[in-house]
Design a protein around this motif. Structure first.
Motif, PDB file in Angstrom:
ATOM      1  N   ALA A  26     -19.398   9.400  -2.492  1.00 34.36           N
ATOM      2  CA  ALA A  26     -18.718   9.164  -3.764  1.00 34.36           C
ATOM      3  C   ALA A  26     -17.641  10.219  -4.010  1.00 34.36           C
ATOM      4  O   ALA A  26     -16.540   9.905  -4.498  1.00 34.36           O
ATOM      5  CB  ALA A  26     -19.738   9.164  -4.901  1.00 34.36           C
ATOM      6  N   LEU A  27     -17.924  11.463  -3.660  1.00 31.01           N
ATOM      7  CA  LEU A  27     -16.947  12.542  -3.879  1.00 31.01           C
ATOM      8  C   LEU A  27     -15.739  12.396  -2.960  1.00 31.01           C
ATOM      9  O   LEU A  27     -14.614  12.736  -3.347  1.00 31.01           O
ATOM     10  CB  LEU A  27     -17.622  13.898  -3.679  1.00 31.01           C
ATOM     11  N   ILE A  28     -15.948  11.885  -1.743  1.00 38.25           N
ATOM     12  CA  ILE A  28     -14.809  11.617  -0.855  1.00 38.25           C
ATOM     13  C   ILE A  28     -13.913  10.546  -1.477  1.00 38.25           C
ATOM     14  O   ILE A  28     -12.682  10.653  -1.471  1.00 38.25           O
ATOM     15  CB  ILE A  28     -15.305  11.190   0.542  1.00 38.25           C
ATOM     16  N   GLY A  29     -14.541   9.491  -2.025  1.00 36.78           N
ATOM     17  CA  GLY A  29     -13.763   8.462  -2.710  1.00 36.78           C
ATOM     18  C   GLY A  29     -13.008   9.029  -3.895  1.00 36.78           C
ATOM     19  O   GLY A  29     -11.838   8.674  -4.133  1.00 36.78           O
ATOM     20  N   ALA A  30     -13.649   9.937  -4.652  1.00 35.75           N
ATOM     21  CA  ALA A  30     -12.984  10.564  -5.802  1.00 35.75           C
ATOM     22  C   ALA A  30     -11.779  11.378  -5.361  1.00 35.75           C
ATOM     23  O   ALA A  30     -10.712  11.331  -5.995  1.00 35.75           O
ATOM     24  CB  ALA A  30     -13.982  11.447  -6.546  1.00 35.75           C
ATOM     25  N   ALA A  31     -11.932  12.123  -4.263  1.00 36.00           N
ATOM     26  CA  ALA A  31     -10.825  12.935  -3.759  1.00 36.00           C
ATOM     27  C   ALA A  31      -9.660  12.064  -3.314  1.00 36.00           C
ATOM     28  O   ALA A  31      -8.492  12.352  -3.574  1.00 36.00           O
ATOM     29  CB  ALA A  31     -11.310  13.809  -2.602  1.00 36.00           C
ATOM     30  N   ALA A  32      -9.986  10.946  -2.632  1.00 34.66           N
ATOM     31  CA  ALA A  32      -8.937  10.031  -2.173  1.00 34.66           C
ATOM     32  C   ALA A  32      -8.179   9.436  -3.357  1.00 34.66           C
ATOM     33  O   ALA A  32      -6.950   9.335  -3.334  1.00 34.66           O
ATOM     34  CB  ALA A  32      -9.541   8.927  -1.307  1.00 34.66           C
ATOM     35  N   ALA A  33      -8.907   9.045  -4.413  1.00 32.47           N
ATOM     36  CA  ALA A  33      -8.254   8.482  -5.590  1.00 32.47           C
ATOM     37  C   ALA A  33      -7.379   9.512  -6.299  1.00 32.47           C
ATOM     38  O   ALA A  33      -6.344   9.181  -6.873  1.00 32.47           O
ATOM     39  CB  ALA A  33      -9.307   7.924  -6.550  1.00 32.47           C
ATOM     40  N   ALA A  34      -7.799  10.781  -6.241  1.00 35.33           N
ATOM     41  CA  ALA A  34      -7.024  11.839  -6.895  1.00 35.33           C
ATOM     42  C   ALA A  34      -5.757  12.183  -6.134  1.00 35.33           C
ATOM     43  O   ALA A  34      -4.763  12.625  -6.725  1.00 35.33           O
ATOM     44  CB  ALA A  34      -7.895  13.091  -7.043  1.00 35.33           C
ATOM     45  N   LEU A  35      -5.748  11.958  -4.827  1.00 32.62           N
ATOM     46  CA  LEU A  35      -4.634  12.382  -3.988  1.00 32.62           C
ATOM     47  C   LEU A  35      -3.531  11.328  -3.840  1.00 32.62           C
ATOM     48  O   LEU A  35      -2.445  11.632  -3.367  1.00 32.62           O
ATOM     49  CB  LEU A  35      -5.132  12.769  -2.602  1.00 32.62           C
ATOM     50  N   ILE A  36      -3.844  10.075  -4.226  1.00 24.61           N
ATOM     51  CA  ILE A  36      -2.820   9.029  -4.075  1.00 24.61           C
ATOM     52  C   ILE A  36      -2.221   8.706  -5.420  1.00 24.61           C
ATOM     53  O   ILE A  36      -2.744   9.051  -6.473  1.00 24.61           O
ATOM     54  CB  ILE A  36      -3.409   7.739  -3.441  1.00 24.61           C
ATOM     55  N   ARG A  37      -1.107   8.002  -5.400  1.00 27.26           N
ATOM     56  CA  ARG A  37      -0.492   7.538  -6.630  1.00 27.26           C
ATOM     57  C   ARG A  37      -0.282   6.047  -6.528  1.00 27.26           C
ATOM     58  O   ARG A  37      -0.009   5.510  -5.462  1.00 27.26           O
ATOM     59  CB  ARG A  37       0.830   8.255  -6.914  1.00 27.26           C
ATOM     60  N   GLN A  38      -0.412   5.361  -7.667  1.00 25.16           N
ATOM     61  CA  GLN A  38      -0.273   3.914  -7.693  1.00 25.16           C
ATOM     62  C   GLN A  38       1.177   3.516  -7.479  1.00 25.16           C
ATOM     63  O   GLN A  38       2.087   4.182  -7.944  1.00 25.16           O
ATOM     64  CB  GLN A  38      -0.773   3.370  -9.031  1.00 25.16           C
ATOM     65  N   ASP A  39       1.338   2.355  -6.724  1.00 27.25           N
ATOM     66  CA  ASP A  39       2.701   1.875  -6.487  1.00 27.25           C
ATOM     67  C   ASP A  39       3.397   1.513  -7.782  1.00 27.25           C
ATOM     68  O   ASP A  39       2.782   1.007  -8.699  1.00 27.25           O
ATOM     69  CB  ASP A  39       2.657   0.609  -5.607  1.00 27.25           C
TER      70      ASP A  39
END
Length: 392
Positions: free
Chosen positions: A379-392
């Motif tokens: 779950a924390l890996i998913g959280a990190a991935a969501a924090a590092l990307i930006r929506q198109d």
């Protein structure tokens, strides 16, 4: 605070209430079929491995075919496909029951189980795509997806209870037949609802043969879904292992039910008000809280504190699923929305399967805290991935 004003506004149109009610009947098999198939085959063969294999084939059929069905709905609308599924799904389950009762070979049983999964009526993705078509207000769309999430949670709570009732009063075969009947009748009622008669087919734009997977932002979203749904699978088997370690296997159902109750409350709360953080920030925050909750559960708790904490650990799960739905709707092109929802649903199923398999492997060498801690990491890996990307 939870306010029901938005839910009242969403459900004010009579046709929408009728559609949701019909969809609930058609989706009851979501919480019934997999467990009923497992118990049916296990009872006939006295083998949990064969029962698990049949249930796995059902899930594989569901996940593998769903994106193709979604693409067909985007191009042709849902009516003919749902009508075909309303016939093929119960036929596959009837064939499965007959094959088990007549002592047919395992391969035939697995084929019919996979066919049942492949022909399961895709009502959920139709509802989510329809909400995207109908609701132009982002706040109401979030409320609609919140309601959907809560209804699915209720199905997952009621479904296993119905299976237990059928097994106690009749047999596992009766539970499978009930799933076949509700899937057929509910889908036919869903097809008669006014929104299905006015379904809009979006003009087809030039695009990649990969459909939504041709968009990098959508692919990243699928990876995040795989991460946190893997945490779901690890959580499920981790809680089951915890209950077994405490000498009461039946406790697992209570713990999972409490977590589902917490999730449903979280979903209702999320959809009842506006949230000002950007969606990806919200997604990252929910997954981070989920990871923290699973890490707390991995500590050495007695059953009563563990049960109490399970409710709070579940609170952010439905909101994560709601935000996922909104992100899918916003990321996909209008002519690919249904297919996009089926890809996200397939990723969710695959992640849960990966988590269950990984959890089983971990339990060969470790105990339940290791499984729950691994779920926290996913779950924390998913959280990190969501924090590092930006929506198109």
């Amino acid at each position: 605070m939870i306010s029901l004003a938005r839910y009242a506004a969403l459900l004010e149109p009579r046709d929408l209430k009728q559609t949701i009610a019909a969809s609930m009947i058609g989706r009851l098999p979501i919480g019934i079929t997999g467990l009923a198939i497992l118990l049916l085959v296990q009872g006939a063969t006295d083998s949990f491995s064969k029962g698990g294999a049949a249930a796995a084939c059902y899930v594989i059929g569901l996940a593998a075919v769903a994106p193709a069905l979604g693409r067909l709905i985007d191009r042709n609308g849902p009516r003919l496909l749902l009508l075909a599924c309303s016939i093929a799904f119960p036929a596959a389950l009837l064939s499965l029951v007959a094959a088990v009762e007549w002592g047919s070979r395992s391969l035939l049983v697995l084929i019919f189980a996979a066919m049942a999964g492949a022909t399961f009526p895709p009502i959920t993705v139709c509802m989510r795509a329809y909400f995207k078509q109908r609701l132009n207000d982002d706040a109401l769309l979030a409320t609609a997806y919140s309601l959907e999430s809560v209804l699915i949670e209720l199905i997952f709570i009621v479904g296993p209870m119905l299976v237990a009732l059928f097994v106690a009063a009749a047999s596992a075969a009766a539970a499978v037949l009930f799933a076949a009947a509700s899937g057929c009748i509910g889908t036919l009622l869903f097809l008669r609802s006014p929104p299905l008669r006015s379904w809009q087919i979006e003009p087809r734009a030039a695009g990649s043969v990969l459909g939504p997977l041709g968009r990098p932002g959508f692919v990243v979203l699928i990876v995040i879904i795989l991460c946190y749904s893997t945490a779901f699978g690890l959580l499920e088997i981790g809680m089951t292992a915890y209950a077994t370690e405490k000498g009461n296997a039946a406790l697992a159902g209570i713990l999972l039910g409490l977590m589902s109750a917490g999730s449903a409350l979280g979903g209702i709360a999320y959809g009842s008000r506006s949230w000002h953080l950007p969606l990806l920030r919200q997604f990252s925050l929910m997954l981070a809280v989920m990871g923290a909750g699973l890490m707390v559960l991995a500590l050495p708790w007695a059953p009563w504190p563990f049960a109490f904490l399970s409710v709070f650990a579940g609170v952010v799960m439905a909101p994560a699923l709601i935000i996922q739905s909104i992100l899918v709707a916003k990321t996909a092109r209008p002519d690919e929305v249904t297919e996009a929802f089926t890809w996200s649903a397939s990723a969710l199923l695959c992640g849960v399967g990966i988590g269950v398999a990984a959890g089983g492997g971990l339990l060969e060498h470790f105990s339940s805290p290791a499984v729950l801690a691994t779920g926290s990491a996913a779950a924390l890996i998913g959280a990190a991935a969501a924090a590092l990307i930006r929506q198109d």
